[in-house]
Motif scaffolding. Structure first.
Motif, mmCIF file in Angstrom:
data_model
loop_
_atom_site.group_PDB
_atom_site.id
_atom_site.type_symbol
_atom_site.label_atom_id
_atom_site.label_comp_id
_atom_site.label_asym_id
_atom_site.label_seq_id
_atom_site.Cartn_x
_atom_site.Cartn_y
_atom_site.Cartn_z
ATOM 1 N N GLN A 28 1.119 -1.147 -0.264
ATOM 2 C CA GLN A 28 0.352 -0.045 0.030
ATOM 3 C C GLN A 28 0.510 1.217 0.488
ATOM 4 O O GLN A 28 1.576 1.414 1.163
ATOM 5 C CB GLN A 28 -0.985 0.114 1.322
ATOM 6 N N THR A 29 0.719 1.916 -0.278
ATOM 7 C CA THR A 29 1.231 2.937 -1.012
ATOM 8 C C THR A 29 0.780 4.808 -0.897
ATOM 9 O O THR A 29 -0.574 4.572 -1.835
ATOM 10 C CB THR A 29 2.186 3.035 -1.996
ATOM 11 N N CYS A 30 0.969 5.462 -0.355
ATOM 12 C CA CYS A 30 0.187 7.343 -0.599
ATOM 13 C C CYS A 30 1.668 7.997 -1.406
ATOM 14 O O CYS A 30 2.400 8.114 -0.593
ATOM 15 C CB CYS A 30 -0.164 7.077 1.091
ATOM 16 N N LEU A 31 0.473 8.803 -1.944
ATOM 17 C CA LEU A 31 1.390 9.735 -2.606
ATOM 18 C C LEU A 31 1.307 10.540 -2.018
ATOM 19 O O LEU A 31 -0.553 11.285 -2.111
ATOM 20 C CB LEU A 31 1.216 9.563 -4.613
ATOM 21 N N LEU A 32 2.099 12.166 -1.913
ATOM 22 C CA LEU A 32 1.087 12.819 -0.575
ATOM 23 C C LEU A 32 1.521 14.474 -1.547
ATOM 24 O O LEU A 32 3.139 15.189 -1.736
ATOM 25 C CB LEU A 32 1.776 13.129 0.923
ATOM 26 N N ALA A 33 1.055 15.503 -1.559
ATOM 27 C CA ALA A 33 1.103 16.518 -1.877
ATOM 28 C C ALA A 33 1.650 17.438 -1.226
ATOM 29 O O ALA A 33 1.659 17.576 0.507
ATOM 30 C CB ALA A 33 -0.016 17.345 -3.233
ATOM 31 N N GLU A 34 1.865 18.603 -1.521
ATOM 32 C CA GLU A 34 2.620 19.851 -0.448
ATOM 33 C C GLU A 34 1.196 20.332 0.227
ATOM 34 O O GLU A 34 1.475 20.703 1.965
ATOM 35 C CB GLU A 34 3.121 21.063 -1.079
ATOM 36 N N ASP A 35 0.336 20.493 -0.113
ATOM 37 C CA ASP A 35 -0.696 20.581 -0.024
ATOM 38 C C ASP A 35 -1.472 19.848 0.811
ATOM 39 O O ASP A 35 -2.966 20.068 1.266
ATOM 40 C CB ASP A 35 -1.602 21.728 -0.786
ATOM 41 N N ARG A 37 -2.802 17.281 -0.011
ATOM 42 C CA ARG A 37 -3.821 16.285 -0.516
ATOM 43 C C ARG A 37 -3.301 14.831 -0.911
ATOM 44 O O ARG A 37 -2.097 14.903 -0.559
ATOM 45 C CB ARG A 37 -4.309 16.799 -2.356
ATOM 46 N N ALA A 38 -4.193 13.532 -0.791
ATOM 47 C CA ALA A 38 -3.032 11.836 -1.333
ATOM 48 C C ALA A 38 -3.282 11.262 -1.931
ATOM 49 O O ALA A 38 -5.510 11.831 -1.976
ATOM 50 C CB ALA A 38 -3.347 11.897 0.668
ATOM 51 N N VAL A 69 1.595 5.567 -12.278
ATOM 52 C CA VAL A 69 0.539 5.218 -11.356
ATOM 53 C C VAL A 69 -0.566 6.570 -12.810
ATOM 54 O O VAL A 69 0.444 7.239 -12.337
ATOM 55 C CB VAL A 69 0.905 5.823 -10.487
ATOM 56 N N ASP A 70 -1.445 5.953 -12.600
ATOM 57 C CA ASP A 70 -2.323 7.383 -12.923
ATOM 58 C C ASP A 70 -2.894 7.662 -11.919
ATOM 59 O O ASP A 70 -3.455 6.673 -11.075
ATOM 60 C CB ASP A 70 -3.439 6.761 -14.445
ATOM 61 N N ALA A 71 -2.583 8.744 -11.867
ATOM 62 C CA ALA A 71 -3.264 9.368 -11.007
ATOM 63 C C ALA A 71 -3.880 10.867 -10.461
ATOM 64 O O ALA A 71 -3.594 11.488 -11.565
ATOM 65 C CB ALA A 71 -2.449 9.648 -9.730
ATOM 66 N N PRO A 72 -4.583 11.181 -9.808
ATOM 67 C CA PRO A 72 -4.970 12.689 -10.200
ATOM 68 C C PRO A 72 -3.698 13.589 -9.962
ATOM 69 O O PRO A 72 -2.510 13.152 -8.953
ATOM 70 C CB PRO A 72 -5.476 13.248 -8.822
ATOM 71 N N ASP A 73 -3.704 15.024 -10.481
ATOM 72 C CA ASP A 73 -2.842 15.561 -10.520
ATOM 73 C C ASP A 73 -2.819 16.185 -9.131
ATOM 74 O O ASP A 73 -2.824 17.046 -8.861
ATOM 75 C CB ASP A 73 -3.203 17.206 -11.261
ATOM 76 N N ILE A 78 6.262 16.380 -4.902
ATOM 77 C CA ILE A 78 5.433 14.889 -3.941
ATOM 78 C C ILE A 78 6.435 13.814 -2.856
ATOM 79 O O ILE A 78 7.536 13.914 -3.889
ATOM 80 C CB ILE A 78 4.793 13.880 -5.187
ATOM 81 N N ALA A 79 5.691 13.239 -2.034
ATOM 82 C CA ALA A 79 6.766 12.504 -1.140
ATOM 83 C C ALA A 79 5.738 10.858 -1.525
ATOM 84 O O ALA A 79 4.476 10.914 -1.599
ATOM 85 C CB ALA A 79 6.307 12.829 -0.087
ATOM 86 N N ALA A 80 6.515 9.861 -0.769
ATOM 87 C CA ALA A 80 5.735 8.958 -1.130
ATOM 88 C C ALA A 80 5.881 8.307 -0.014
ATOM 89 O O ALA A 80 6.971 8.602 0.922
ATOM 90 C CB ALA A 80 6.254 7.885 -2.323
#
Length: 80
Positions: A28-35, A37-38, A69-73, A78-80
């Motif tokens: 399970q992986t999570c991409l994290l945006a600066e603001d 959003r994930a 991975v196709d993901a929202p912009d 980005i951190a994972a």
């Protein structure tokens, strides 16, 4: 939001206890945006034959695995 492609690299250590604990273990992986959003996704334990031309087990001792991975912009940083 439009989908974008992210390339995520997994580097598995060498040695005792490295690698997936069971043959069918995914990650399970999570991409994290600066603001804040994930986007969370699961990486399956085997490659798709269409993706690589053969089926290969991921997350083995000492392995380097990459997925796209196709993901929202989520922006630039980005951190994972």
């Amino acid at each position: 939001d439009q989908a974008v492609k992210y390339r995520v690299k997994f580097v598995t250590a060498y040695g005792r206890g490295a690698g997936a604990s069971t043959q069918d273990a995914g990650v399970q992986t999570c991409l994290l945006a600066e603001d804040g959003r994930a986007f969370m996704f699961r990486v399956e334990p085997y490659t798709d034959q269409l993706e690589t031309g053969w089926v290969k087990r991921r997350f083995e001792d000492g392995a380097v695995d990459e997925v796209v991975v196709d993901a929202p912009d989520l922006g630039e940083n980005i951190a994972a």
